[in-house]
Motif scaffolding. Structure first.
Motif, PDB file in Angstrom:
ATOM      1  N   LYS A 173      -0.993  -4.510  -5.173  1.00  0.00           N
ATOM      2  CA  LYS A 173      -1.731  -4.579  -3.914  1.00  0.00           C
ATOM      3  C   LYS A 173      -1.069  -5.570  -2.968  1.00  0.00           C
ATOM      4  O   LYS A 173      -1.109  -5.393  -1.743  1.00  0.00           O
ATOM      5  CB  LYS A 173      -3.184  -4.993  -4.167  1.00  0.00           C
ATOM      6  CG  LYS A 173      -4.023  -3.926  -4.848  1.00  0.00           C
ATOM      7  CD  LYS A 173      -5.477  -4.357  -4.956  1.00  0.00           C
ATOM      8  CE  LYS A 173      -6.341  -3.253  -5.588  1.00  0.00           C
ATOM      9  NZ  LYS A 173      -7.769  -3.675  -5.694  1.00  0.00           N
ATOM     10  N   GLU A 174      -0.472  -6.610  -3.531  1.00  0.00           N
ATOM     11  CA  GLU A 174       0.246  -7.595  -2.720  1.00  0.00           C
ATOM     12  C   GLU A 174       1.382  -8.175  -3.533  1.00  0.00           C
ATOM     13  O   GLU A 174       1.229  -8.448  -4.727  1.00  0.00           O
ATOM     14  CB  GLU A 174      -0.688  -8.706  -2.247  1.00  0.00           C
ATOM     15  CG  GLU A 174      -0.012  -9.737  -1.357  1.00  0.00           C
ATOM     16  CD  GLU A 174      -0.987 -10.733  -0.746  1.00  0.00           C
ATOM     17  OE1 GLU A 174      -0.576 -11.868  -0.457  1.00  0.00           O
ATOM     18  OE2 GLU A 174      -2.154 -10.358  -0.539  1.00  0.00           O
ATOM     19  N   LYS A 206       1.899  -6.086   1.576  1.00  0.00           N
ATOM     20  CA  LYS A 206       0.562  -5.660   1.173  1.00  0.00           C
ATOM     21  C   LYS A 206       0.467  -4.134   1.250  1.00  0.00           C
ATOM     22  O   LYS A 206       0.870  -3.533   2.246  1.00  0.00           O
ATOM     23  CB  LYS A 206      -0.502  -6.286   2.078  1.00  0.00           C
ATOM     24  CG  LYS A 206      -0.570  -7.800   1.988  1.00  0.00           C
ATOM     25  CD  LYS A 206      -1.650  -8.354   2.903  1.00  0.00           C
ATOM     26  CE  LYS A 206      -1.715  -9.874   2.825  1.00  0.00           C
ATOM     27  NZ  LYS A 206      -2.760 -10.440   3.713  1.00  0.00           N
ATOM     28  N   ARG A 207      -0.064  -3.539   0.207  1.00  0.00           N
ATOM     29  CA  ARG A 207      -0.224  -2.086   0.178  1.00  0.00           C
ATOM     30  C   ARG A 207      -1.402  -1.673   1.054  1.00  0.00           C
ATOM     31  O   ARG A 207      -2.500  -2.191   0.926  1.00  0.00           O
ATOM     32  CB  ARG A 207      -0.456  -1.622  -1.261  1.00  0.00           C
ATOM     33  CG  ARG A 207      -0.403  -0.115  -1.451  1.00  0.00           C
ATOM     34  CD  ARG A 207      -0.561   0.229  -2.914  1.00  0.00           C
ATOM     35  NE  ARG A 207      -1.911  -0.089  -3.380  1.00  0.00           N
ATOM     36  CZ  ARG A 207      -2.250  -0.268  -4.653  1.00  0.00           C
ATOM     37  NH1 ARG A 207      -1.323  -0.204  -5.592  1.00  0.00           N
ATOM     38  NH2 ARG A 207      -3.486  -0.549  -4.990  1.00  0.00           N
ATOM     39  N   LYS A 209      -1.787   2.040   2.103  1.00  0.00           N
ATOM     40  CA  LYS A 209      -2.170   3.408   1.774  1.00  0.00           C
ATOM     41  C   LYS A 209      -1.169   3.979   0.785  1.00  0.00           C
ATOM     42  O   LYS A 209       0.041   3.935   1.018  1.00  0.00           O
ATOM     43  CB  LYS A 209      -2.204   4.260   3.046  1.00  0.00           C
ATOM     44  CG  LYS A 209      -3.099   5.481   2.966  1.00  0.00           C
ATOM     45  CD  LYS A 209      -3.250   6.097   4.354  1.00  0.00           C
ATOM     46  CE  LYS A 209      -4.266   7.225   4.321  1.00  0.00           C
ATOM     47  NZ  LYS A 209      -4.426   7.833   5.679  1.00  0.00           N
ATOM     48  N   THR A 215       4.492   5.097   0.217  1.00  0.00           N
ATOM     49  CA  THR A 215       3.419   4.130   0.394  1.00  0.00           C
ATOM     50  C   THR A 215       3.540   3.486   1.769  1.00  0.00           C
ATOM     51  O   THR A 215       4.643   3.138   2.203  1.00  0.00           O
ATOM     52  CB  THR A 215       3.486   3.018  -0.671  1.00  0.00           C
ATOM     53  OG1 THR A 215       3.556   3.595  -1.973  1.00  0.00           O
ATOM     54  CG2 THR A 215       2.252   2.104  -0.590  1.00  0.00           C
ATOM     55  N   VAL A 217       2.865   0.205   3.815  1.00  0.00           N
ATOM     56  CA  VAL A 217       2.667  -1.209   3.516  1.00  0.00           C
ATOM     57  C   VAL A 217       2.709  -2.025   4.800  1.00  0.00           C
ATOM     58  O   VAL A 217       3.248  -1.596   5.823  1.00  0.00           O
ATOM     59  CB  VAL A 217       3.734  -1.742   2.530  1.00  0.00           C
ATOM     60  CG1 VAL A 217       3.655  -1.026   1.197  1.00  0.00           C
ATOM     61  CG2 VAL A 217       5.143  -1.627   3.125  1.00  0.00           C
TER      62      VAL A 217
END
Length: 291
Positions: A173-174, A206-207, A209, A215, A217
């Motif tokens: 996620k990060e 940071k993700r 979607k 992805t 970010v």
């Protein structure tokens, strides 16, 4: 050129000398001109070098053009400029992809040239964007504010956030990347992770979607190395979609957009949080999300 400055609370109690030297970073030579020609006033009255300033007072500095080394920049086309923010001291524009920040060859037109055409005056580059990257770009409109903006940049007080579309499913996620970055010895256009000879670099990713194969970010820079986001992400297995250097593809733009810029205005102390979108970047996000 007269520049009025309202004294903020953080400068209250300083002397005029301290304001010019420490707060405004006025070069010694220019301070000498201001003093000898009595080219400054406080609330409309002449002041001594040791006079104290108070919050809310207005300090007016009058500069002459021949005090600073002139920089002649050829004017481009004003209609090529999308202004996001502008005042007497600085201008922020939304640069399209495919446009250089500044010219490298005589007669070449770049974003700086178009900004000069829009403002009708010499402007100065504060930070740069790669030619293939779109988004927010900051310019100083006079040589007085330029060193103040440069100091904010050095202190990492100008925050920049980018959107990037990368190949692969970004696992975390990060993630914070701190790999040093240096020149690529085999291709002078490129940079690479260089643990021994590279310069320090930090990118927070940071993700936003997650798709089946790509992805979206958000990337925040703590440093400003050339190609920093592109190098860090490609090095860790997530090259940017459309990157002509680090992930060549037959078509499509580099999917990197500087969408957010924030800073405290160095002369007005006003917090600025600026955002800009890019139709071509948004059009390039064409994956089916899985979460």
């Amino acid at each position: 050129m007269k520049i009025p400055i309202t004294i903020p609370a953080v400068w209250a109690g300083l002397t005029i000398k301290e304001v010019l030297e420490e707060a405004l970073l006025i070069p010694r030579k220019i301070r000498h001109f201001l003093r000898m020609e009595k080219a400054l006033s406080l609330d409309g009255r002449p002041v001594h070098w040791q006079s104290l300033v108070a919050e809310g007072q207005v300090l007016v500095l009058e500069f002459k053009e021949d005090w600073y080394e002139s920089r002649l920049v050829q004017a481009g086309q004003a209609d090529q400029v999308e202004v996001v923010y502008e005042d007497q001291h600085l201008i922020v524009v939304n640069k399209p992809e495919g446009m250089k920040t500044h010219a490298n060859q005589p007669g070449e037109m770049a974003c700086l040239n178009h900004v000069v055409a829009h403002t009708g005056q010499t402007c100065y580059v504060v930070h740069r964007l790669d030619q293939e990257t779109s988004g927010l770009l900051l310019f100083a409109k006079n040589p007085v504010v330029l060193p103040l903006l440069n100091r904010l940049l050095e202190k990492r007080a100008i925050k920049r956030e980018y959107w990037a579309l990368v190949e692969g499913r970004f696992a975390a996620k990060e993630q914070v990347y701190r790999d040093p970055i240096g020149r690529d010895r085999h291709d002078r256009r490129k940079r690479r992770v260089d643990p021994r000879g590279g310069r320090s670099a930090q990118t927070t990713v940071k993700r936003l979607k997650l798709g089946s194969a790509v992805t979206l970010v958000a990337c925040q820079l703590a440093t400003g190395r050339t190609h920093q986001i592109r190098v860090h992400l490609s090095h860790h297995g997530y090259p940017l979609v459309g990157d002509p250097l680090y992930h060549p593809q037959p078509e499509g733009r580099l999917m990197l957009h500087a969408h957010r810029l924030s800073l405290v205005h160095p002369l007005t102390q006003e917090p600025l949080v600026l955002r800009a979108t890019s139709p071509s970047f948004e059009a390039g996000i064409t994956f089916a999300p899985t979460s």
